[in-house]
Design an enzyme around this catalytic site. Structure first.
Site, PDB file in Angstrom:
ATOM      1  CG  HIS A  75      -2.180  -0.875   1.126  1.00 19.00           C
ATOM      2  ND1 HIS A  75      -3.153  -0.675   1.935  1.00 19.00           N
ATOM      3  CD2 HIS A  75      -2.512  -1.998   0.206  1.00 19.00           C
ATOM      4  CE1 HIS A  75      -4.089  -1.607   1.268  1.00 19.00           C
ATOM      5  NE2 HIS A  75      -3.491  -2.260   0.736  1.00 19.00           N
ATOM      6  CE1 TYR A 203      -5.813   4.617   7.694  1.00 17.12           C
ATOM      7  CE2 TYR A 203      -6.536   4.592  10.162  1.00 17.12           C
ATOM      8  CZ  TYR A 203      -6.093   4.161   8.959  1.00 17.12           C
ATOM      9  OH  TYR A 203      -5.125   3.079   9.448  1.00 17.12           O
ATOM     10  N   PRO A 295      -5.697   1.411  18.211  1.00 19.92           N
ATOM     11  CG  PRO A 295      -7.458   0.211  17.384  1.00 19.92           C
ATOM     12  CD  PRO A 295      -6.801   0.912  18.533  1.00 19.92           C
ATOM     13  CE  LYS A 299       3.330   4.156  13.501  1.00 20.58           C
ATOM     14  NZ  LYS A 299       3.708   3.669  12.095  1.00 20.58           N
ATOM     15  CE1 TYR A 387      -1.918   4.627   8.915  1.00 21.41           C
ATOM     16  CE2 TYR A 387      -0.531   3.137   7.387  1.00 21.41           C
ATOM     17  CZ  TYR A 387      -1.875   3.483   8.039  1.00 21.41           C
ATOM     18  OH  TYR A 387      -2.759   2.343   8.242  1.00 21.41           O
TER      19      TYR A 387
HETATM   20  C1  LIG Z   1      -8.793  -6.468  19.698  1.00 19.48           C
HETATM   21  C2  LIG Z   1      -7.500  -6.113  19.292  1.00 19.48           C
HETATM   22  C3  LIG Z   1      -7.474  -5.344  17.779  1.00 19.48           C
HETATM   23  C4  LIG Z   1      -6.392  -4.868  17.526  1.00 19.48           C
HETATM   24  N1  LIG Z   1      -5.923  -4.319  16.125  1.00 19.48           N
HETATM   25  C5  LIG Z   1      -4.948  -3.682  15.855  1.00 19.48           C
HETATM   26  C6  LIG Z   1      -4.637  -3.148  14.596  1.00 19.48           C
HETATM   27  O1  LIG Z   1      -5.813  -2.917  13.917  1.00 19.48           O
HETATM   28  N2  LIG Z   1      -3.172  -2.679  14.267  1.00 19.48           N
HETATM   29  C7  LIG Z   1      -2.315  -2.642  15.308  1.00 19.48           C
HETATM   30  O2  LIG Z   1      -1.395  -2.202  14.842  1.00 19.48           O
HETATM   31  N3  LIG Z   1      -2.401  -3.358  16.360  1.00 19.48           N
HETATM   32  C8  LIG Z   1      -3.584  -3.829  16.555  1.00 19.48           C
HETATM   33  N4  LIG Z   1      -3.809  -4.403  17.597  1.00 19.48           N
HETATM   34  C9  LIG Z   1      -2.814  -4.620  18.776  1.00 19.48           C
HETATM   35  C10 LIG Z   1      -1.819  -5.439  18.177  1.00 19.48           C
HETATM   36  O3  LIG Z   1      -2.614  -6.721  17.907  1.00 19.48           O
HETATM   37  C11 LIG Z   1      -1.074  -5.845  19.381  1.00 19.48           C
HETATM   38  O4  LIG Z   1      -0.235  -4.754  19.690  1.00 19.48           O
HETATM   39  C12 LIG Z   1       0.142  -7.150  19.313  1.00 19.48           C
HETATM   40  O5  LIG Z   1      -0.791  -8.343  19.348  1.00 19.48           O
HETATM   41  C13 LIG Z   1       1.114  -7.070  20.402  1.00 19.48           C
HETATM   42  O6  LIG Z   1       1.490  -8.306  20.423  1.00 19.48           O
HETATM   43  P1  LIG Z   1       2.233  -9.191  21.953  1.00 19.48           P
HETATM   44  O7  LIG Z   1       3.004 -10.343  21.306  1.00 19.48           O
HETATM   45  O8  LIG Z   1       3.107  -8.134  22.597  1.00 19.48           O
HETATM   46  O9  LIG Z   1       0.933  -9.359  22.676  1.00 19.48           O
HETATM   47  P2  LIG Z   1       0.075 -10.419  22.405  1.00 19.48           P
HETATM   48  O10 LIG Z   1      -0.568 -10.538  20.966  1.00 19.48           O
HETATM   49  O11 LIG Z   1      -1.201  -9.986  23.488  1.00 19.48           O
HETATM   50  O12 LIG Z   1       0.510 -11.578  22.929  1.00 19.48           O
HETATM   51  C14 LIG Z   1       0.475 -11.935  24.246  1.00 19.48           C
HETATM   52  C15 LIG Z   1       0.409 -13.504  24.558  1.00 19.48           C
HETATM   53  O13 LIG Z   1       0.914 -13.779  25.838  1.00 19.48           O
HETATM   54  C16 LIG Z   1      -0.100 -14.709  26.429  1.00 19.48           C
HETATM   55  N5  LIG Z   1      -0.076 -14.620  27.838  1.00 19.48           N
HETATM   56  C17 LIG Z   1      -0.753 -13.571  28.552  1.00 19.48           C
HETATM   57  N6  LIG Z   1      -0.628 -13.749  29.675  1.00 19.48           N
HETATM   58  C18 LIG Z   1       0.119 -14.924  30.041  1.00 19.48           C
HETATM   59  C19 LIG Z   1       0.829 -15.746  31.361  1.00 19.48           C
HETATM   60  N7  LIG Z   1       0.624 -15.396  32.463  1.00 19.48           N
HETATM   61  N8  LIG Z   1       1.379 -16.704  30.746  1.00 19.48           N
HETATM   62  C20 LIG Z   1       1.680 -17.001  29.581  1.00 19.48           C
HETATM   63  N9  LIG Z   1       1.379 -16.428  28.402  1.00 19.48           N
HETATM   64  C21 LIG Z   1       0.629 -15.239  28.551  1.00 19.48           C
HETATM   65  C22 LIG Z   1      -1.317 -14.218  25.788  1.00 19.48           C
HETATM   66  O14 LIG Z   1      -2.258 -15.537  25.617  1.00 19.48           O
HETATM   67  C23 LIG Z   1      -0.837 -14.191  24.344  1.00 19.48           C
HETATM   68  O15 LIG Z   1      -0.775 -15.104  23.430  1.00 19.48           O
HETATM   69  C24 LIG Z   1      -5.088  -5.055  18.154  1.00 19.48           C
HETATM   70  C25 LIG Z   1      -5.172  -5.621  19.468  1.00 19.48           C
HETATM   71  C26 LIG Z   1      -6.504  -6.148  19.997  1.00 19.48           C
HETATM   72  C27 LIG Z   1      -6.492  -6.718  21.335  1.00 19.48           C
END
Ligand SMILES: Cc1cc2nc3c(=O)[nH]c(=O)nc-3n(C[C@H](O)[C@H](O)[C@H](O)COP(=O)(O)OP(=O)(O)OC[C@H]3O[C@@H](n4cnc5c(N)ncnc54)[C@H](O)[C@@H]3O)c2cc1C
Length: 392
Positions: A75, A203, A295, A299, A387
């Site tokens: 994009h 947007y 979101p 980022k 962005y």
């Molecule tokens: C509904 C939603 C929509 C989103 N949409 C966007 C978007 O459009 N664009 C964007 O950039 N970002 C978006 N985000 C944000 C993006 O998805 C997150 O920033 C990204 O998933 C971060 O990755 P992470 O691995 O840090 O955390 P997570 O993806 O949250 O992964 C954390 C992992 O740790 C595990 N965990 C938790 N506690 C424990 C524990 N005690 N012991 C062991 N494991 C554990 C969880 O099960 C999970 O698998 C969205 C988030 C949500 C919730």
């Protein structure tokens, strides 16, 4: 009790934990991932979809970018909708960069496949996970699996366990500062197997509230509308969602939207959050465990990727070059990037949404700022640069 040892214990198999594991494996560093959910549950979560070039480069460095490079959509801009018209922000012309649309679910799938085919260990469905000893030389992770106690001794713990995880919560409260803003609305999102209405994301700022036309592929669309925090996803029929989305778009776009049955519908609250610092002795926080952005700026996933990019480099320097420099600078490097993304995500959210207390004056100011944004090359460039993201 099952006893094991590894160099790096990673808590959480989201994108941060899985990518860190893949990057460490490239450097020959041993890591075990401990995840509280099942692999199927982790894969079923529908989340982000826009990857910065830096994130794609990190996937390439980890050896898992093949499918993303083949199937991801390039994009070169986004469209802003306000006052009934569309205005394009041309990333290619303004920054010579682009973003890649490739779903978080696909990123997670590719990382899981690569981990399984290299026989790297992930312990799914771990219960009552606890981390300890990170303030001294003996960090350890303890958990239950199938009723059996496990103890994982390690050199370092990577807290990649998301906003609700236990790693940040295990840090003494006087050692950590947190900053938070909760927004007075949420996003109601629908995923549907229908072609996106446009090639690029739209947007929309509208009197009825924000809307976003996003996508995961040429045949799968992700649409959002700003909603009340009191709304329940199951109270929104598909028909009501499509009607509301179309009301917030310019007429020619609204008419072109292909509707269809939703395959996922959920409400996400919007929050800005930062925990400082991101290192506590031998515990490093990464991704959503340390920070959350609304979101709007796309980022969250990208910040998670760059955190673990810095962490993997720091750990490689520690093990391969006997230097602590990368680990010593981890928190400062990440936080400098995090606060830039926090500022951008807050600004873009404030510009595009209806705030309950903004009134008519606030709404006219938004229109004036949007007109300035699309009329000024320097203002458009600032949006485009933020962005598409910064290099690591
Ligand atoms: C509904 C939603 C929509 C989103 N949409 C966007 C978007 O459009 N664009 C964007 O950039 N970002 C978006 N985000 C944000 C993006 O998805 C997150 O920033 C990204 O998933 C971060 O990755 P992470 O691995 O840090 O955390 P997570 O993806 O949250 O992964 C954390 C992992 O740790 C595990 N965990 C938790 N506690 C424990 C524990 N005690 N012991 C062991 N494991 C554990 C969880 O099960 C999970 O698998 C969205 C988030 C949500 C919730």
């Amino acid at each position: 009790m099952v006893h094991r040892r590894t160099q790096v214990a990673i808590i959480g198999a989201g994108p941060a934990g899985l990518l860190l594991g893949a990057l460490l494996a490239r450097h020959g560093i041993d890591a075990v991932i401990v995840e509280q959910r099942s692999a199927e549950y982790v894969l079923s979560r529908i989340r982000a979809g826009v990857l910065e070039q830096t994130t794609v480069d990190l996937l390439r460095e980890a050896g898992v970018a093949d499918r993303c490079l083949k199937e991801g959509l390039t994009h070169e801009g986004i469209e802003l909708s306000f006052d009934g018209a569309l205005h394009r922000i041309d990333f290619r012309a303004l920054t010579d960069k682009h973003v890649t649309v490739y779903g978080q679910t696909e990123v997670t799938h590719d990382l899981m496949q690569s981990r399984a085919s290299s026989n790297l260990m992930t312990d799914y469905e771990a219960e009552s996970v606890e981390v300890s000893g990170f303030d001294c030389e003996r960090p350890a992770v303890r958990y239950l699996k199938g009723g059996v106690s496990h103890e994982l001794a390690c050199d370092f713990i990577a807290g990649c366990d998301g906003y609700h995880g236990i790693c940040r919560a295990s840090v003494p409260t006087d050692a950590i500062s947190t900053y938070e803003k909760v927004y007075p609305f949420g996003w109601l999102g629908v995923l549907a197997d229908v072609p996106p209405v446009r090639h690029e994301l739209i947007y929309a700022n509208h009197d009825r509230g924000f809307a976003l036309c996003s996508q995961r592929s040429r045949t799968r669309s992700r649409y959002y509308v700003q909603c009340s925090l009191d709304d329940q996803a199951d109270q929104w029929s598909d028909e009501a969602f499509w009607d509301e989305l179309r009301r917030r778009l310019p007429a020619e776009i609204a008419e072109a939207v292909t509707t269809g049955p939703s395959i996922e519908k959920s409400i996400a609250p919007l929050r800005s959050f930062v925990a400082e610092p991101m290192r506590f002795g031998r515990l490093f926080l990464a991704g959503d465990a340390a920070h959350i952005v609304p979101p709007t700026g796309a980022k969250g996933l990208n910040l998670a990727a760059t955190d673990v990019g810095y962490l993997a480099r720091g750990l490689a320097e520690h093990y391969l070059e006997r230097s602590s420099s990368g680990l010593d600078h981890y928190s400062t490097r990440c936080l400098s990037r995090v606060w830039k993304a926090e500022r951008f995500s807050w600004w873009f959210t404030s510009l595009m949404h209806r705030f309950p207390d903004a009134g008519a004056f606030g709404s006219r100011l938004q229109q004036a700022e949007l007109a300035y944004l699309v009329g000024s090359r320097s203002a458009s460039s600032a949006l485009a640069e933020n962005y598409v993201g910064l290099p690591l």
